[in-house]
Design an enzyme around this catalytic site. Structure first.
Site, PDB file in Angstrom:
ATOM      1  N   GLU A 216       2.146  -0.829 -33.550  1.00  0.00           N
ATOM      2  CA  GLU A 216       1.797  -1.397 -34.853  1.00  0.00           C
ATOM      3  C   GLU A 216       2.598  -0.766 -35.997  1.00  0.00           C
ATOM      4  O   GLU A 216       2.061  -0.054 -36.854  1.00  0.00           O
ATOM      5  CB  GLU A 216       0.287  -1.271 -35.091  1.00  0.00           C
ATOM      6  CG  GLU A 216      -0.515  -2.063 -34.066  1.00  0.00           C
ATOM      7  CD  GLU A 216      -2.010  -2.056 -34.324  1.00  0.00           C
ATOM      8  OE1 GLU A 216      -2.455  -1.430 -35.302  1.00  0.00           O
ATOM      9  OE2 GLU A 216      -2.751  -2.681 -33.534  1.00  0.00           O
ATOM     10  N   GLU A 335      -1.790  -5.958 -26.993  1.00  0.00           N
ATOM     11  CA  GLU A 335      -3.046  -5.209 -27.130  1.00  0.00           C
ATOM     12  C   GLU A 335      -4.035  -6.133 -27.816  1.00  0.00           C
ATOM     13  O   GLU A 335      -3.713  -6.737 -28.842  1.00  0.00           O
ATOM     14  CB  GLU A 335      -2.850  -3.941 -27.951  1.00  0.00           C
ATOM     15  CG  GLU A 335      -4.131  -3.131 -28.175  1.00  0.00           C
ATOM     16  CD  GLU A 335      -3.937  -1.985 -29.168  1.00  0.00           C
ATOM     17  OE1 GLU A 335      -3.015  -1.173 -28.957  1.00  0.00           O
ATOM     18  OE2 GLU A 335      -4.697  -1.928 -30.159  1.00  0.00           O
TER      19      GLU A 335
END
Length: 537
Positions: A216, A335
């Site tokens: 991220e 994810e």
């Protein structure tokens, strides 16, 4: 292309088993709901990867290296084998604070990965119990770090890599290791020297595995005070690919990324920049998705069709962005789970979470995603597939049934409803799993998010087929049961026979009939064994 209309009159859980007549099976209710669907058995929408349903081990497990030895649990290894074929991704927030700190020389470690065999991997029961108790306390500390957004550097040794590789190797999973992207030079360029040491060690052991870089990147500034734009990130991935190309073992290994968070406010700046400079470096583009904030969500959110449908436009936005830059590139959910922030306490590990999970699997396959990695098998948070004692939670059983019953071939099914809360019945259609069922069989994935039950009337093509039904419900009726951490399969509570044995997970064999029934608040798989769908031959 031939479409078959199906009338779905949506009341009572059938509980018929082979050779047993259920007196309620043909009864109707004055509150029955009607649903007409159109399905096509002659052509495929698309085909997903055989490892479509995959899982993660959160990097938080390595916050103290001793906890990695939980992967030596023979119970956890057995549970993981039931989810294969799959990828196992090791990554998450803390991967970008992990530094490889070798303790042994390469000469000591040269040789085969068989040095740590599956037998040697097994964790002594006394140590497993101690680590599970200590891990409970460790999770409290990790949660505090997450709340403060102040993360300490974590040093890991060869032991972490050895345990990960041995766990995936003995479980039959394919390991994807997430590298630290926050090791950067003064010019804000990725410093690959630590990753180079790790690759060198893994190659010396003959560890076959794939790689990621960073987790991220859109949140780097918030959690580490470092800003990395997408174009620079793509150059960093290109550098990693160059390093891999110089390795005899990893020159053709998988590289996946950039593991960006889901689009917010319809902005995909980092992903767009990454694709300009790094698309050719990766084998698949990865992004993350969560429906809600785990700290302020509710039961109603988990059952809200509009919340579930947010996955559609977010997925389409990512797919369109990737298609413009690299049309043939595969896209994965690298994810994902129900709620970000570690999950929603009292919800993400209960029966109600299954609606988000099964709907995500159905939508992702239909929309164009090839792999979906569930956060988390083990690690910090409350969205686990197994509990603190490594016993299966409802989403684990749901995942195992999906693996056994659903094939990678996606078929088209659409619903036309005549009742107001129309999206509370959600349907997906796949070819049945070919290792378990004959060619031509199909699996209907069904969800009833409503408190009202449903009768499903079938067209002649399916009503003449023998059916295997797998209906999952909470062991408690009504909304209260949605909070349960137990689940029933055809009214029988699912639990392990012992630490090394799963129950049979048998379906209820139903004779040919013109209708089926779907209970309130239920998740179901119906396998039409004799459907003879031409798309599934």
């Amino acid at each position: 292309m031939k479409s078959i209309p199906v009338l779905l009159l949506l009341p009572v859980l059938f509980s018929a088993t082979e050779g047993v007549h259920n007196p309620d099976l043909n009864q109707t209710s004055s509150e029955d709901l009607d649903l007409t669907v159109v399905l096509d058995l002659s052509s495929l929408v698309r085909r997903v990867d055989l490892r479509f349903l995959s899982v993660t081990v959160d990097a938080s497990l390595a916050s103290e290296e001793k906890f990695m030895f939980l992967l030596g649990s023979s119970k956890l290894r057995m549970l993981s084998r039931a989810l294969t074929p799959s990828f196992l991704r090791f990554g998450g927030t803390r991967q970008d604070f992990m530094v490889f700190t070798p303790q042994r020389s390469l000469q000591q470690d040269s040789g085969s990965s068989a040095a740590l065999t599956c037998d040697k991997l097994e964790l002594p029961p006394w140590l497993e119990e101690r680590l599970k108790k200590e891990w409970t306390h460790q999770q409290v500390l990790l949660m505090r770090e997450d709340l403060r957004r102040k993360y300490r550097r974590v040093k890991f040794t060869e032991n972490t890599v050895d345990m990960l590789h041995s766990f995936t190797n003995c479980s039959g999973m394919d390991l994807i290791f997430g590298l630290n992207a926050l090791l950067r030079t003064a010019d804000n360029v990725w410093n690959g020297s630590n990753a180079g040491s790790l690759l060198q060690y893994c190659e010396s052991r003959g560890y076959r595995m794939s790689w990621e870089l960073g987790n991220e990147p859109n949140s780097y500034e918030k959690k580490a005070g470092i800003r990395v734009d997408g174009y620079q990130l793509g150059q960093d991935f290109t550098r990693l690919r160059e390093m891999m190309s110089q390795s005899k073992l990893y020159h053709d290994a998988g590289l996946f990324g950039p593991d960006v968070g889901q689009p917010r406010d319809r902005r995909t700046d980092i992903l767009q920049g990454f694709l300009q400079s790094g698309a050719e470096a990766v084998d698949a583009v990865t992004w993350h998705h969560y429906y809600v904030n785990g700290r302020d969500t509710s039961l109603e959110d988990f059952l809200d069709p509009e919340v579930l449908d947010t996955l559609i436009w977010k997925t389409n936005e990512v797919l369109e962005t990737v298609k413009l830059a690299s049309p043939e590139k595969s896209v994965w959910l690298g994810e994902t789970s129900s709620a970000f922030g570690g999950g929603a306490v009292g919800l993400s590990d209960t029966f109600v979470a299954g609606f988000m999970w099964l709907d995500k699997l159905g939508l992702a396959a239909k929309l164009g995603l090839d792999v979906v990695m569930r956060q988390v098998l083990v690690g910090s948070g409350t969205y686990h597939l197994v509990d603190e004692n490594l016993d299966p939670l409802p989403d684990y059983w749901l995942s195992v049934l999906y693996k056994r019953l659903v094939g990678p071939e996606v078929l088209n099914i659409e619903g036309l409803h005549n009742f107001s809360r129309r999206k509370r019945v959600r349907l997906y259609l796949h070819c049945a799993h070919r290792q378990r069922y004959r060619r031509g069989a199909v699996t209907l994935i069904s969800m009833n998010l409503s408190h009202r039950a449903v009768r499903v009337s079938l067209p002649a093509r399916l009503s003449s087929s023998t059916v295997e039904a797998f209906v999952l419900q909470s062991e408690q009726p009504g909304e209260e049961g949605l909070y349960s951490r137990s689940v029933t399969l055809n009214t029988e509570v699912l639990k392990m026979v012992d630490d090394q044995t799963l129950p049979d997970l048998k379906g209820a064999r139903l004779p040919p009939s013109d209708h089926l029934q779907l209970p309130a608040y239920s998740l179901a798989f119906f396998v039409f064994i004799d459907a003879a769908a031409s798309a599934c031959f």
